[in-house]
Design an enzyme around this catalytic site. Structure first.
Site, PDB file in Angstrom:
ATOM      1  N   CYS A 114       0.863  -1.168  -0.163  1.00  0.00           N
ATOM      2  CA  CYS A 114       0.177   0.072  -0.046  1.00  0.00           C
ATOM      3  C   CYS A 114       0.854   1.146  -0.004  1.00  0.00           C
ATOM      4  O   CYS A 114       2.002   1.106   0.274  1.00  0.00           O
ATOM      5  CB  CYS A 114      -0.744  -0.004   1.395  1.00  0.00           C
ATOM      6  SG  CYS A 114      -2.065  -1.170   1.333  1.00  0.00           S
ATOM      7  N   ARG A 149       2.211   1.189  -5.921  1.00  0.00           N
ATOM      8  CA  ARG A 149       2.237   0.185  -4.679  1.00  0.00           C
ATOM      9  C   ARG A 149       0.851  -0.601  -4.448  1.00  0.00           C
ATOM     10  O   ARG A 149       0.830  -1.567  -3.559  1.00  0.00           O
ATOM     11  CB  ARG A 149       2.796   0.906  -3.361  1.00  0.00           C
ATOM     12  CG  ARG A 149       4.214   1.522  -3.676  1.00  0.00           C
ATOM     13  CD  ARG A 149       4.479   2.358  -2.326  1.00  0.00           C
ATOM     14  NE  ARG A 149       4.604   1.466  -0.979  1.00  0.00           N
ATOM     15  CZ  ARG A 149       5.689   0.731  -0.680  1.00  0.00           C
ATOM     16  NH1 ARG A 149       6.884   1.034  -1.356  1.00  0.00           N
ATOM     17  NH2 ARG A 149       5.497  -0.029   0.263  1.00  0.00           N
ATOM     18  N   TRP A 175      -3.643  -1.686  -1.397  1.00  0.00           N
ATOM     19  CA  TRP A 175      -3.650  -3.329  -2.000  1.00  0.00           C
ATOM     20  C   TRP A 175      -4.432  -4.025  -0.941  1.00  0.00           C
ATOM     21  O   TRP A 175      -3.948  -4.212   0.051  1.00  0.00           O
ATOM     22  CB  TRP A 175      -2.119  -3.663  -2.321  1.00  0.00           C
ATOM     23  CG  TRP A 175      -2.181  -5.013  -2.920  1.00  0.00           C
ATOM     24  CD1 TRP A 175      -2.561  -5.017  -4.527  1.00  0.00           C
ATOM     25  CD2 TRP A 175      -2.013  -6.252  -2.693  1.00  0.00           C
ATOM     26  NE1 TRP A 175      -2.357  -6.453  -4.925  1.00  0.00           N
ATOM     27  CE2 TRP A 175      -1.966  -6.989  -3.722  1.00  0.00           C
ATOM     28  CE3 TRP A 175      -1.880  -6.691  -1.507  1.00  0.00           C
ATOM     29  CZ2 TRP A 175      -1.918  -8.553  -3.569  1.00  0.00           C
ATOM     30  CZ3 TRP A 175      -1.595  -8.242  -1.325  1.00  0.00           C
ATOM     31  CH2 TRP A 175      -1.761  -8.980  -2.449  1.00  0.00           C
ATOM     32  N   ASN A 213      -0.509  -0.213   6.214  1.00  0.00           N
ATOM     33  CA  ASN A 213       0.223  -0.996   5.446  1.00  0.00           C
ATOM     34  C   ASN A 213       0.554  -2.315   5.936  1.00  0.00           C
ATOM     35  O   ASN A 213       1.465  -2.242   7.033  1.00  0.00           O
ATOM     36  CB  ASN A 213       1.330  -0.479   4.683  1.00  0.00           C
ATOM     37  CG  ASN A 213       2.175  -1.215   3.643  1.00  0.00           C
ATOM     38  OD1 ASN A 213       1.691  -2.100   3.189  1.00  0.00           O
ATOM     39  ND2 ASN A 213       3.105  -0.918   3.098  1.00  0.00           N
ATOM     40  N   GLY A 214       0.242  -3.350   5.545  1.00  0.00           N
ATOM     41  CA  GLY A 214       0.600  -4.746   6.217  1.00  0.00           C
ATOM     42  C   GLY A 214      -0.568  -5.588   6.644  1.00  0.00           C
ATOM     43  O   GLY A 214      -1.775  -5.312   6.347  1.00  0.00           O
ATOM     44  N   GLU A 266      11.191 -16.088 -16.671  1.00  0.00           N
ATOM     45  CA  GLU A 266      10.978 -14.719 -16.748  1.00  0.00           C
ATOM     46  C   GLU A 266      10.111 -14.516 -17.853  1.00  0.00           C
ATOM     47  O   GLU A 266       9.097 -13.162 -17.509  1.00  0.00           O
ATOM     48  CB  GLU A 266      12.418 -14.106 -16.597  1.00  0.00           C
ATOM     49  CG  GLU A 266      12.203 -12.425 -16.732  1.00  0.00           C
ATOM     50  CD  GLU A 266      11.453 -11.982 -15.478  1.00  0.00           C
ATOM     51  OE1 GLU A 266      11.204 -12.702 -14.204  1.00  0.00           O
ATOM     52  OE2 GLU A 266      10.987 -10.668 -15.450  1.00  0.00           O
ATOM     53  N   LYS A 277       6.380 -12.165 -17.124  1.00  0.00           N
ATOM     54  CA  LYS A 277       5.853 -11.175 -17.579  1.00  0.00           C
ATOM     55  C   LYS A 277       4.579 -11.039 -18.399  1.00  0.00           C
ATOM     56  O   LYS A 277       3.720 -10.353 -18.310  1.00  0.00           O
ATOM     57  CB  LYS A 277       7.003 -10.610 -18.538  1.00  0.00           C
ATOM     58  CG  LYS A 277       8.286 -10.352 -17.948  1.00  0.00           C
ATOM     59  CD  LYS A 277       8.168  -8.576 -17.367  1.00  0.00           C
ATOM     60  CE  LYS A 277       8.876  -8.448 -15.995  1.00  0.00           C
ATOM     61  NZ  LYS A 277       8.715  -9.575 -15.063  1.00  0.00           N
ATOM     62  N   GLU A 310       1.662 -11.661 -15.887  1.00  0.00           N
ATOM     63  CA  GLU A 310       1.330 -10.521 -15.026  1.00  0.00           C
ATOM     64  C   GLU A 310       0.811  -9.258 -15.942  1.00  0.00           C
ATOM     65  O   GLU A 310       0.046  -8.477 -15.417  1.00  0.00           O
ATOM     66  CB  GLU A 310       2.597 -10.113 -14.227  1.00  0.00           C
ATOM     67  CG  GLU A 310       3.758  -9.551 -14.643  1.00  0.00           C
ATOM     68  CD  GLU A 310       4.772  -9.177 -13.577  1.00  0.00           C
ATOM     69  OE1 GLU A 310       4.372  -8.974 -12.391  1.00  0.00           O
ATOM     70  OE2 GLU A 310       5.822  -9.299 -13.940  1.00  0.00           O
ATOM     71  N   HIS A 339       9.143 -34.755 -21.641  1.00  0.00           N
ATOM     72  CA  HIS A 339       8.859 -35.532 -20.353  1.00  0.00           C
ATOM     73  C   HIS A 339       7.297 -35.219 -20.256  1.00  0.00           C
ATOM     74  O   HIS A 339       6.718 -35.072 -18.857  1.00  0.00           O
ATOM     75  CB  HIS A 339       9.738 -35.358 -19.256  1.00  0.00           C
ATOM     76  CG  HIS A 339      10.873 -35.929 -19.533  1.00  0.00           C
ATOM     77  ND1 HIS A 339      11.281 -37.210 -19.713  1.00  0.00           N
ATOM     78  CD2 HIS A 339      12.007 -35.154 -19.867  1.00  0.00           C
ATOM     79  CE1 HIS A 339      12.654 -37.425 -19.869  1.00  0.00           C
ATOM     80  NE2 HIS A 339      13.235 -36.287 -20.106  1.00  0.00           N
ATOM     81  N   LYS A 342       3.429  -3.353  -6.667  1.00  0.00           N
ATOM     82  CA  LYS A 342       4.952  -3.328  -6.778  1.00  0.00           C
ATOM     83  C   LYS A 342       5.945  -4.067  -5.660  1.00  0.00           C
ATOM     84  O   LYS A 342       6.747  -4.739  -5.728  1.00  0.00           O
ATOM     85  CB  LYS A 342       5.596  -1.794  -7.085  1.00  0.00           C
ATOM     86  CG  LYS A 342       6.959  -1.744  -7.459  1.00  0.00           C
ATOM     87  CD  LYS A 342       7.237  -2.667  -8.796  1.00  0.00           C
ATOM     88  CE  LYS A 342       8.665  -2.415  -9.003  1.00  0.00           C
ATOM     89  NZ  LYS A 342       8.901  -3.287 -10.392  1.00  0.00           N
TER      90      LYS A 342
END
Ligand code: AGP
Length: 612
Positions: free
Chosen positions: A2, A27, A75, A101-102, A482, A486, A489, A505, A607
């Site tokens: 947040c 954030r 968030w 925040n948390g 990676e 990308k 997300e 396999h 973020k």
């Protein structure tokens, strides 16, 4: 997770707060709110959704003039992203407002105690509990009330509060979650990170664990939760407000992709001293400590975890020390074998990722040495580490990490070379040669950026694709992971990275007509690896895959099997991820844009994930 800002000074608080929230929106952006004190009560405006919704509300229902206040962009953790759950939260008498925040892990029992005492809570959040506790604890001194309440809380939290009876004071507290003070001229700021106040001041005051800070226009007081004066560290923020702006690009992500040559160059700057020895930033581990290391464990999350996978190849190759790479959120729960001779390397762009922070705390409890690779000066993870290698990528605003990843790869190679230098597994002239190879990377990345147009065109062609697979071998495998991350997300698509040798396999059953498969081809100098991946490409083409091949310039062997060929400069094997990743970043960015998605603030993400 947040974004939080507090302000006290001479300016119109709402303006300072809204500007700060705009810089902090990356954030978290599920809701936003602002609080000021007017007359003898607190007044709050808050709205679900992006900051623009709050600004619209403020235009319709302006807040009274005030020179102190605070704001929050959320968030969501506890409670859906609705108006009633948006911060700030107040007590029933509208005397105190708090933003958070948390996660407060004992909020349920605290909530039950409040309800048993007749308090009617208005939201589903853990945060609101704090506003009622502060109101009950307040006896004329908000900082004292905050200390008393913090002593009752469990979990990770940054709290900022104001009280109607204490004009010109904003109080903050932190445990495990970020909060930094901005010292201005006749004004002071609190922020989740320095971007909250960077346009007003670059003088920052770092807060430590379990500390309470009260700011007035001309005063900053920091204590422990027990009220004892606390030592603080002041520093100058090493980037300016313009660095956090888009600089003419449509998205921060595009800007940051194009900043990569400079970010890589800046991360390499000043690493070699006059004697030709490698120097790292805050190496508080002695050569003796490093010579005793018999195992390296690398931890990180998401993109940082992928750079850790790449680090394994470099560190093992140059030092012959065994390296394990762990997802931070799994690390401490598997009861890892650690000790004084284990070097734990924590990789984190933000330096605030809770999974990574808790992992290094566990490692230090086991007496392991911890080295942080981080992009944010003064953030929590470097502060709690024995040594730090900073990446100098500058502020990374887009949620999807790009330049941080490339600079992390540079940093892990520097750490590998430093270990080799200290332990004597590499001669000085060998190290200089490898540093010279690294020094050629900014120009190599620049060249890639000039040749990625085919990936942009391809992205627009594949806007309706249902899935994309990514294949790689050796250090190309983490690049495949990676590239898949990308795409997940940013374009909200099914995307998966595989070790190319693993395809047969099971995953090869996924191959069907026209399925796009991106293949990162090793340098031709690694002939065995190269030949095997050419075979893999033929296997998938035989089953109808559409092959998108990232390969060295001039690799004629693989060209006939590529439906789309993306040439990248020929570089040493261990450095190929630095050039091979860039087309995949551009591909994901362009595809998200073609879909009309928010490239910089993808849905459900933030973020910096400062909850476990
Ligand atoms: C990467 O694009 C994501 N934003 C995410 O995986 C990120 O890398 C991860 O959350 C770790 O963040 P950190 O580097 O700040 O610790």
């Amino acid at each position: 997770m947040c974004g939080i800002i507090g302000y006290v000074g001479q300016q119109k608080a709402v303006d300072v707060v809204i500007e700060g929230l705009r810089r902090l929106e990356y954030r978290g952006y599920d809701s936003a709110g602002v609080a000021v004190v007017a007359g003898n009560e607190v007044q709050v405006r808050r709205r679900a959704g992006k900051l623009a919704n709050l600004e619209k509300l403020l235009a319709e229902q302006p807040l009274p003039l005030s020179t102190f206040g605070m704001g929050h962009t959320r968030w969501a953790t506890h409670g859906a992203p609705t108006d009633r759950n948006a911060h700030p939260h107040m007590d029933e008498a509208a005397q105190v407002a708090v933003v958070h925040n948390g996660i407060i892990e004992n909020f349920a029992s605290l909530r039950a105690q409040l309800e048993d005492g007749g308090v009617m809570l208005a939201s589903d959040t853990d945060t609101e509990v704090v506003s009622h506790l502060l109101a009950q604890a307040f006896d004329g001194d908000l900082a004292e009330a905050m200390r008393a309440v913090c002593r009752r809380l469990e979990g990770a939290f940054t709290l900022v509060a104001i009280h109607a009876a204490q004009p010109d004071v904003v109080v903050g507290a932190r445990r495990n979650s970020p909060l930094v003070v901005g010292r201005g001229e006749g004004e002071n700021f609190l922020g989740s990170d320095v971007s909250a106040f960077i346009s007003h001041t670059r003088h920052a005051v770092e807060l430590g664990q379990d500390q309470v800070v009260e700011i007035r226009p001309h005063q900053i007081v920091v204590t422990t939760f027990d009220g004892k004066p606390a030592d603080v560290k002041e520093y100058e923020v090493d980037w300016d407000a313009s660095a956090a702006e888009k600089g003419g690009y449509d998205y921060f992500m595009l800007k940051e992709i194009h900043e990569q040559p400079k970010a890589v160059a800046d991360t390499l700057l000043g690493r070699i001293d006059d004697d030709g020895h490698l120097q790292l930033d805050e190496m508080r581990l002695s050569d003796e400590d490093l010579r005793e290391i018999d195992k390296v464990v690398i931890i990180g999350c998401g993109t940082a975890y992928h750079s850790g996978l790449i680090a394994k190849y470099s560190i093992e190759h140059w030092t012959r020390i065994p390296v394990e790479v762990e997802v931070a959120s799994e690390f401490r729960y598997r009861d890892p074998i650690l000790g004084r001779h284990t070097l734990v390397i924590a990789i984190s762009q933000s330096g605030e990722t809770m999974d990574t922070l808790m992992a290094i705390r566990h490692a230090r409890e086991q007496e392991s040495r911890v080295l942080a690779i981080c992009n944010v000066n003064g953030s929590t993870i470097p502060r709690e580490s024995d040594a730090v290698v900073y990446t100098y990528a500058g502020p990374e605003i887009a949620v999807a990490s790009t330049k941080a990843f490339l600079t992390q790869i540079v940093a892990v190679n520097l750490v590998a070379l430093y270990l080799a230098q200290v332990r004597g597994t590499k001669w000085g002239d060998e190290i200089i040669r490898h540093i010279d190879e690294l020094a050629a990377m900014p120009e190599a990345v620049d060249r890639v950026l000039d040749t990625v147009e085919p990936m942009r065109a391809l992205a627009r062609e594949l806007v309706d694709a249902k899935a994309v697979l990514f294949l790689g071998r050796h250090v190309g495998y983490p690049v495949a992971l990676e590239g898949a991350l990308k795409l997940k997300e940013l374009a909200y698509m099914h995307a998966e990275g595989f070790a190319a040798g693993e395809l047969k396999h099971g995953p090869i059953a996924l191959i069907e007509q026209d399925l796009p498969v991106v293949v990162i081809v090793p340098p031709r100098s690694r002939k065995v690896l190269h030949d095997k991946i050419v075979s893999n490409i033929q296997e998938i083409r035989a089953r109808g895959a559409r092959t998108i091949v990232i390969a060295e310039e001039g690799d004629d062997t693989v060209a006939p099997y590529a439906d789309t060929l993306v040439p990248v400069p020929a570089v040493p094997t261990l450095l190929q991820p630095i050039v091979a990743t860039v087309p995949l970043q551009v591909f994901a960015c362009e595809l998200a844009s073609a879909k009309g998605y928010d490239v910089d603030q993808p849905r459900n993400l933030a973020k910096s994930v400062t909850v476990e």
